[in-house]
Design an enzyme around this catalytic site. Structure first.
Site, PDB file in Angstrom:
ATOM      1  N   LYS A  12      46.848  40.438  35.867  1.00 33.77           N
ATOM      2  CA  LYS A  12      46.340  41.740  35.414  1.00 33.77           C
ATOM      3  C   LYS A  12      46.983  42.060  34.071  1.00 33.77           C
ATOM      4  CE  LYS A  12      45.842  46.579  36.846  1.00 33.77           C
ATOM      5  NZ  LYS A  12      46.089  47.566  37.933  1.00 33.77           N
ATOM      6  N   GLY A  54      38.464  47.024  34.118  1.00 32.91           N
ATOM      7  CA  GLY A  54      38.374  48.404  34.583  1.00 32.91           C
ATOM      8  C   GLY A  54      38.834  49.373  33.523  1.00 32.91           C
ATOM      9  N   GLY A  55      39.080  50.600  33.956  1.00 36.23           N
ATOM     10  CA  GLY A  55      39.450  51.639  33.008  1.00 36.23           C
ATOM     11  C   GLY A  55      40.823  51.461  32.409  1.00 36.23           C
ATOM     12  N   MET A  56      41.653  50.633  33.045  1.00 34.56           N
ATOM     13  CA  MET A  56      43.026  50.493  32.565  1.00 34.56           C
ATOM     14  C   MET A  56      43.434  49.036  32.368  1.00 34.56           C
ATOM     15  SD  MET A  56      46.397  52.115  34.340  1.00 34.56           S
ATOM     16  CE  MET A  56      48.052  51.636  33.863  1.00 34.56           C
ATOM     17  N   VAL A  76      41.387  41.883  34.798  1.00 33.28           N
ATOM     18  CA  VAL A  76      41.906  40.993  35.831  1.00 33.28           C
ATOM     19  C   VAL A  76      41.326  39.600  35.643  1.00 33.28           C
ATOM     20  CG1 VAL A  76      42.125  40.588  38.304  1.00 33.28           C
ATOM     21  CG2 VAL A  76      42.114  42.920  37.431  1.00 33.28           C
ATOM     22  N   ASP A  91      46.628  56.737  45.601  1.00 29.35           N
ATOM     23  CA  ASP A  91      45.245  56.440  45.199  1.00 29.35           C
ATOM     24  C   ASP A  91      44.565  55.530  46.221  1.00 29.35           C
ATOM     25  OD1 ASP A  91      43.036  56.740  43.553  1.00 29.35           O
ATOM     26  OD2 ASP A  91      43.533  55.010  42.306  1.00 29.35           O
TER      27      ASP A  91
END
Length: 393
Positions: A55, A35-37, A40, A148
């Protein structure tokens, strides 16, 4: 600074072999998503012979002290929580500059996938939201705000139980965002007070996100401007309208004071009880944090058939891969009618209409032969058939 729509960046993550070289206590490592950060992975913890999710902060984000702090905060927050509907953390650390979190591996898929971008059966939606409310109430009691909540951050396990994940944007309830500090969130789900000075937020910010999510599950779409309650968009119990509208009110003082209070009202409806008498808190037609509708007229909104979420056999990690997800397509689910009674009524009405047409044809035929219509024991009369018609409504 508002970072609700961050610009794309080059994302790199360790290969499974590279990760195993750093974390030799784990094998059978498989990259699941990036993902963006974070990236996984699915892996086996050798010492306990159990499947876990790992992660890892991507190489790009690892170079930023801000993202490193967010990642560390996520691990610390998760470690303080212990609830069946919150993902569990097993370990956190840093190896050669690589930050990682080892956590519970959830069998299932995200709610973003499971809902398939369509309405979910109303009582199933209410049950999912109620359980999520109780999970967040546990976090709030520990002084933690999620900040979030969205479909991608709720996993549905093999027993259709929701598990809240990704506390990367979590905040301590007593902390406020400082002037000039980056504000993270997901467009459409983030409460308005999070986005405007003084950027203060409490547990009611999570209540707002839950209200948006509940509306989306009931109708298959995010709330729009001008605002229409769920029952105007889908066959939904109007009592759920009151819950949604109170949860997403732009003025936080008008919302539920806690996730527990919202769950209490949902459980009352699910158990067949009436809600406590109170004035309906209407959400203004022009809402500062609702999506703009390109088709505001009700007649232009297509009807939807609600779906039921079905368990699947594949596995996903303890945290989703992407932060931005409100417009993605999803896997299919099993269709079902929102009300079987309505379907039976339609069939019954069609049968009555057909019977009346046959009777009319016979009467017309009798009149043509110069004979008066006579009701006999073998044929129902027109007067006996007609009163059944209102039951088809």
């Amino acid at each position: 600074m508002n970072n609700l729509e961050a610009s794309p960046v080059a994302i790199t993550s360790p290969s499974p072999g590279e990760l195993h070289a750093h974390l030799s206590a784990y094998d059978s490592i498989e990259l699941l998503a990036v993902g963006g950060m974070g990236a996984v992975y699915k892996a086996r913890q050798i010492s306990l012979d159990r499947t876990v999710a790992i992660k890892v902060l991507t190489h790009t984000c690892a170079a930023s002290m801000q993202f490193r702090q967010i990642f560390k905060c996520e691990a610390q927050v998760m470690a303080k929580l212990n609830h069946p509907n919150l993902v569990s953390i097993y370990d956190y650390g840093e190896v050669n500059g690589m930050l990682y979190i080892v956590m519970q591996f959830v069998e299932g898929r995200s709610l973003h996938e499971a809902a398939n971008g369509r309405a979910v059966a109303q009582n199933e939606s209410a049950t999912l939201i109620s359980k999520t409310c109780k999970a967040l109430e546990h976090a709030h009691s520990a002084g933690i705000l999620h900040r979030d909540i969205k479909p991608a951050n709720i996993l549905i396990d093999s027993k259709l139980t929701p598990v809240v994940v990704d506390f990367g944007l979590a905040h301590h309830a007593h902390e406020s965002t400082m002037k000039g500090e980056t504000v993270f969130g997901t467009p459409g789900y983030t409460a308005p007070e999070v986005l405007v000075p003084p950027y203060s937020a409490d547990q009611r910010a999570d209540v707002f996100s839950l209200g948006v999510l509940f509306h989306q599950l009931l109708t298959g779409q995010l709330p729009q401007t001008p605002y229409l309650p769920p029952s105007r968009l889908a066959p939904v119990d109007q009592r759920y309208d009151a819950i949604v509208m109170r949860a997403i009110h732009p003025t936080r003082a008008m919302r539920y004071s806690s996730c527990e209070a919202m769950a209490c009202d949902l459980d009352k409806i699910l158990s067949g009880k009436e809600l406590t008498a109170s004035p309906l808190l209407l959400t203004p037609a022009v809402h500062p944090q609702l999506a703009r509708s390109t088709q505001p007229k009700l007649a232009s909104i297509p009807s939807q058939t609600a779906t039921r979420i079905t368990p699947i056999n594949r596995h996903i990690s303890g945290t989703p891969a992407h932060r931005s997800q409100h417009s993605s397509a999803l896997p299919s689910l099993t269709n079902h009618n929102t009300s079987n009674a309505k379907s039976m009524v339609v069939v019954l009405a069609a049968c009555i209409t057909l019977a009346m047409a046959v009777i009319a044809l016979l009467i017309s035929s009798g009149n043509q032969e110069g004979q008066a219509p006579v009701a006999t024991g073998g044929l129902p009369s027109s007067s006996s058939a007609t009163p059944s018609a209102p039951n088809g409504r």
